[in-house]
Write an enzyme that holds these catalytic residues in place. Structure first.
Site, short mmCIF file in Angstrom:
data_model
loop_
_atom_site.label_atom_id
_atom_site.label_comp_id
_atom_site.label_asym_id
_atom_site.label_seq_id
_atom_site.Cartn_x
_atom_site.Cartn_y
_atom_site.Cartn_z
N HIS A 1 15.63 -104.97 -64.20
CA HIS A 1 15.36 -105.10 -65.64
C HIS A 1 15.19 -106.59 -65.92
O HIS A 1 15.96 -107.42 -65.40
CB HIS A 1 16.51 -104.55 -66.47
CG HIS A 1 16.49 -105.03 -67.89
ND1 HIS A 1 15.57 -104.60 -68.82
CD2 HIS A 1 17.29 -105.93 -68.55
CE1 HIS A 1 15.79 -105.20 -69.97
NE2 HIS A 1 16.83 -106.00 -69.84
N CYS B 1 10.21 -102.67 -69.18
CA CYS B 1 10.62 -104.02 -69.55
C CYS B 1 9.89 -105.08 -68.74
O CYS B 1 9.58 -106.17 -69.25
CB CYS B 1 12.13 -104.17 -69.38
SG CYS B 1 12.69 -103.78 -67.70
#
Length: 459
Positions: free
Chosen positions: A44, A114
């Protein structure tokens, strides 16, 4: 895509990429065993600039103070350079893309996530891309058996597609929130998970004696080892050390075992470690099991502790499955008391014991599964770090979904129950990975009590 005109000022603003591993180390530890290749993390990312952290998820584009999510500090910070784009223009850009490509409902864990957002924003601000290894994390990894095993945990701490919201006009006044706890403001110390409070009537798992192996006798074992070594190049002095060790066993006084005798066993491990079917190594590991059962000896002997740690680090080099089983039995004995816990799992002495345990639990060999379950049960008896609890729980759950012996089931259920006390995320992991606790009832009164506790915690 909405294009925002670029106007630049003379001021420069640093741009950083914050990188987090959503698997919390599980990808690095488990992927070699399951995929046959190393995957270092499930990434992430977020962009940090203008003293804010910007990220994309199932709730659209959000921002917070740098490191302000429950993930805590990033695993890595990448310097992407500087930008001359003003903060006001950047917010206009985010508002525009947040209305189109980066709406919440457009989020997809595999294809539009993301990292897609971080890459596009990085190009807009600096003209630089985010690192290739993050952009190229292949979807086939997440779609593999390994990916499916960790997918529930990734979902539980990551982002699930839901209704999207646009970012607020200015970062300082943003009140938008991502849909899940990973993006909520952090109230506690970075990297820590709040420990679960047991529900009423559930005060903790029943106590269990550690799993140790006492199926051999010291004097006869040393005699067998001595006969085995006489056929090899071993000096008279080496044999004298073994004879002295035998006398300690015969006198039932292991406190007299000295570091020279331990050093000789350490040398035998080094010499025969990679020899297929080495009877000397097999017998040496059994002998170390007996020595490690003596808590007084283990806690006072640095040589014995270091020898066990070395065996743990060398575990992947052992070619024989039968000898690997003896090695795991050694770790079961060492971890059965507090000094073994501190030596093998303490923060100041990092070792691969959790990875070795997981390797055994996920093995296709039934004997390794059995001793791996015994080892994870012993580990669970002693307070451990929450990350180890979560990593081991995933492998325990995977083993419970196989056809294993009642003894292995009991050890696994006990470990899960204890791990729930150390990490509140374990209960969610059990739920989403589909463990039917009720099917184990009727095995024994202890298992029934464990099942009742587990059902209360999962309700």
């Amino acid at each position: 895509m909405v294009h925002v005109g670029i106007c630049r000022s003379m001021a420069k603003f640093p741009v950083k990429l914050y990188v987090y591993d959503l698997s919390r180390g599980m990808a690095r530890q488990l992927s070699p065993f399951i995929l046959g290749k190393q995957i270092d993390g499930i990434w992430h990312t977020a962009l940090v600039c203008y003293d804010r952290e910007f990220f994309y998820g199932g709730d659209g584009i959000n921002s917070c103070l740098p490191g302000g999510t429950i993930l805590g500090s990033p695993d890595e910070v990448v310097d992407l350079g500087d930008t001359e784009i003003t903060q006001d223009l950047f917010i206009d850009f985010l508002s525009a893309v947040g209305q189109e490509d980066f709406r919440g409902e457009n989020y997809n864990l595999f294809e539009h996530n993301c990292n897609t957002f971080s890459s596009e924003v990085a190009m807009f601000l600096t003209g630089n891309k985010i690192p290739q290894h993050i952009r190229d994390l292949p979807s086939e990894v997440l779609n593999s058996s390994f990916g499916q095993m960790i997918r529930p945990m990734i979902d539980s701490v990551s982002v699930r597609p839901s209704g999207g919201t646009s970012i607020s006009p200015t970062p300082s006044t943003s009140t938008s929130r991502a849909p899940e706890s990973i993006f909520e403001p952090r109230n506690g110390p970075p990297g820590k998970t709040k420990q679960r409070e047991p529900p009423d009537g559930c005060q903790g798992a029943i106590s269990r004696n550690p799993n140790v192996y006492k199926d051999v006798k010291g004097p006869s074992l040393i005699s067998d080892l001595r006969e085995c070594l006489k056929k090899m190049e071993l000096s008279d002095e080496d044999l004298i050390y073994l004879d002295e060790l035998k006398r300690c066993f015969e006198a039932k006084n292991l406190s007299k075992v000295n570091e020279s005798q331990i050093k000789k066993l350490d040398q035998l491990i080094d010499k025969y470690l990679t020899e297929e079917g080495s009877q000397a190594l097999h017998l040496t590991l059994k002998l170390l099991q007996l020595l490690s059962q003596c808590e007084e000896l283990f806690s006072s002997s640095k040589g014995l502790q270091e020898t066990v740690k070395k065996a743990c680090g060398s575990f992947p080099s052992i070619p024989s499955c039968a000898t690997q089983v003896e090695c795991i039995k050694l770790f079961c004995c060492a971890i059965s008391h507090q000094s073994g816990h501190s030596s093998l799992l303490g923060d100041s002495h990092p070792t691969p014991l959790p990875a070795v345990t997981i390797n055994c639990l996920l093995s296709k060999d039934s004997e390794l599964q059995t001793v791996g379950a015994a080892l994870v049960s012993n580990i669970a008896r002693l307070k451990i770090h929450e990350d180890i609890a979560l990593e081991c729980s995933t492998a325990v759950i995977e083993l419970l979904n196989r056809n294993v012996s009642p003894e292995t089931e009991h050890n696994c259920l006990y470990a899960l129950r204890k791990f729930m006390d150390y990490n509140s995320e374990v209960a969610a992991l059990v739920s989403v990975m589909g463990v039917n606790v009720g099917k184990y009832k009727g095995r024994s009164s202890e298992v029934d009590e464990l099942c009742r506790d587990l059902e209360k915690l999962l309700s």
